[in-house]
Design an enzyme around this catalytic site. Sequence first.
Site, PDB file in Angstrom:
ATOM      1  N   ILE A 322       0.833  -1.204   0.000  1.00 13.38           N
ATOM      2  CA  ILE A 322       0.000   0.000   0.000  1.00 13.38           C
ATOM      3  C   ILE A 322       0.867   1.254   0.000  1.00 13.38           C
ATOM      4  CG2 ILE A 322      -1.730   1.312   1.278  1.00 13.38           C
ATOM      5  CD1 ILE A 322      -2.776  -1.300   2.398  1.00 13.38           C
ATOM      6  N   GLY A 325       7.964   3.811   3.289  1.00 12.89           N
ATOM      7  CA  GLY A 325       8.714   4.973   3.743  1.00 12.89           C
ATOM      8  C   GLY A 325      10.070   4.553   4.255  1.00 12.89           C
ATOM      9  N   ASP A 450       1.355  12.192  17.417  1.00 12.06           N
ATOM     10  CA  ASP A 450       1.597  12.272  15.968  1.00 12.06           C
ATOM     11  C   ASP A 450       0.263  12.271  15.221  1.00 12.06           C
ATOM     12  OD1 ASP A 450       3.110  12.550  13.698  1.00 12.06           O
ATOM     13  OD2 ASP A 450       3.477  10.414  13.442  1.00 12.06           O
TER      14      ASP A 450
END
Length: 748
Positions: A322, A325, A450
């Site tokens: 998907i 990083g 975050d």
Amino acid sequence: MIDKGTVKLKLILLVLIFSTCLLNALPTPNLTSETNSDDVPEDVRRAQMDDEIVERDFDDSLVTRAFVNETNGTIYIQPVSEQKEEEDEEPELERRDDSIECDHYDESKCEKLGECSITKEVCHPEKHLKMVGCLAVFAYPDNLTTNSTDEYFPVNRSLIKTMGCMQYQHDTMMDCVDKKKCLQTKLTHAQIGMCCCKTPNCNVLANVMLINPDVHKESDASKGFWQSTPPSGMDGLGGLPIYWVLTTVLGGIFFFAILIALYVLWRCRQRQREEDEKKRRNCESEKTNVMEAGNLPLVDHEVMIEMVETPKELPITDFQLICKGRFGRVFKAKWKSQNGEEKMVAVKKLVDTQKSSFEAEKKIFEGLVSLPRWYANVVQFICAEKMGEEYWIVTEFHERLSLYELLKHNEISVTSCNRIIMSMVDGLQFLHDDRPFFFGHVKRPIIHRDIKSKNILIKTDMTACIADFGLAREYNSNIEKSDLLGQVGTKRYMSPEMLEGATEFTATAFKSMDVYSMGLVMWETINRTKLKSSDVVPEYQMPFQTIGFDPSIGIMRNHVVSKKERPQWRPEVFGQISMSFMAGVAEEMWDPEASARITAGCAFERVWTHVFSLQDCSEGYHSGNSLKDGKGGEDREEERRKNRRNDEMFKYHSKPNKPHPSPDPSLDDCPQLPPIPIITERGIIHNDSPDAEPSIGRNEDQQKEEEPIVEKIFDIATNRLLTREEFEAQEVEEVNTRASTPTPSGTF
């Protein structure tokens, strides 16, 4: 084993060698002596030097001046009587008990009291200050012409700052160039100069002279420390300068202190190695005895570690990438349970350097699993395991992917916007509060740290759930400050106090950071909402996108803290009742002052009440009886509606697969519900570009934006900042060192 006597002998020899080298390296001052100091014993040499001093003093009392006749080269010795006559003609202040008269002037008194004339001042020797002299302090002229060969220039009256006399202890301390004239001693870089002299009235204005900088390039202070002549009266041992003696002694003491410290450290480590070796041999002896007796050790440390690190086999197949990083990748995969049922899951695979993030997220999920039931607005956890060199976190898969992907490729309706905002704020209030709405159980507060659109997942029914707890922490009174104090998160979503590094160590302060970030996510959502059929929705924008991609903390601090900038609303937003209300809530959530922001629970209550009030108005909740009863009837009707809303929310959170009680966005046609993205082996296909090549997760220019900055912790032991991986690796190494030490006999 190394013999102790041999080690001590080597250390003594090493000390002697270094001492000899140090003494040879130090320069020896020139001592005038008729005999060689190397051939004469120390006591005899000292006696000879004392005799020379007495003889020199006697000669000085008889003869002090000798003149050479240039014609015939003869030497004329001036008698003492003639010297005394010259002293009467030109008296000098050479006796320590004499006073002296000098010119006196003080610029401060001239400015304050008007006493600007130059007067006379008499100084007397005092106690240990046995000598007196005259001095003058003056300023440098602004335009000094230096193209001259004169050694000194006269000082103008307007430049004089101070004139007077002073007491001092020894002649050499004054360091005066001339006894009868006040000549500047040193050339300085400051704008103030000084001169001194030793005879009465020697500092009159005509005698005050300034150094010519072209002639005197260097001041007397530039002379080498070791080449300076030792002052009389300041002699140390055997005529050596006292400062030379002190420097040598202190240097030797410091050198020997270092040697002693190194020796002690070496001995401590040697003893530790000897003790470890002794324990190891004892342990091996114990293990051998146990094996010979026909038994096995109860605990084998190596086998235990291997059992923990061996990965489990998970029933996961059909991986489809998907996004990816720097810290890992996320896959869509198929999970097959023990009863044969299959379901789609999301698998986050973290690289081995992200062990701390994996353990933090696993700890949060395990704490939530221990609660009586799962909250619908937090992503459902399945398992977390170490698989080979990677760390896997398996959660429920949501086919609409993240809020970022949804908003980037689709416009949404007002109903969808209301449901997304309501559900994601609901999830945040559940994490923050120890007694959340519609849960009925006590829990520990959780700080996400975050919050951003990429960490909020969208379900099929357009409700949101919060994900990615790699930086999250459970807050309690025993938590260490080093575990929370640090600039962590995504820089674009950081609160002002986080950017400033001025965080208070309280639960309220940490929660307000998440609230600020959630306000920015609400702006993203509202900005991509189609308010009416004729509304032109702008392209997707991240908060502060005008600053650029991957801004530094300094740039963000300048815009968010210094300039107090916030994302700008479209003017059309304030013309729509529901979106105008949501925008007002978002502005209260991103207030510059952390203490002025509303809490997540307060924000949720406002949003929840507003969404249901719109639903009540659309369904016409005003019966004829309530209108007849007047205001009392309206209050009772409002109370009944509130109770009904509470019951619906409790049922939604307590029963799985219960529809969300907010208005259904699938009934909208302006615009219609966004289509489900298609995930293929090559990537994701979105509705806005069905003919385009499949993409993997994100654009290259936004690659850095997704990754949160690395958290660093200050380690007191090493006195430096460490990444969490370095900090925990250091702790693991200490634990392994302690664990590798065998257990003494008799403790099993």
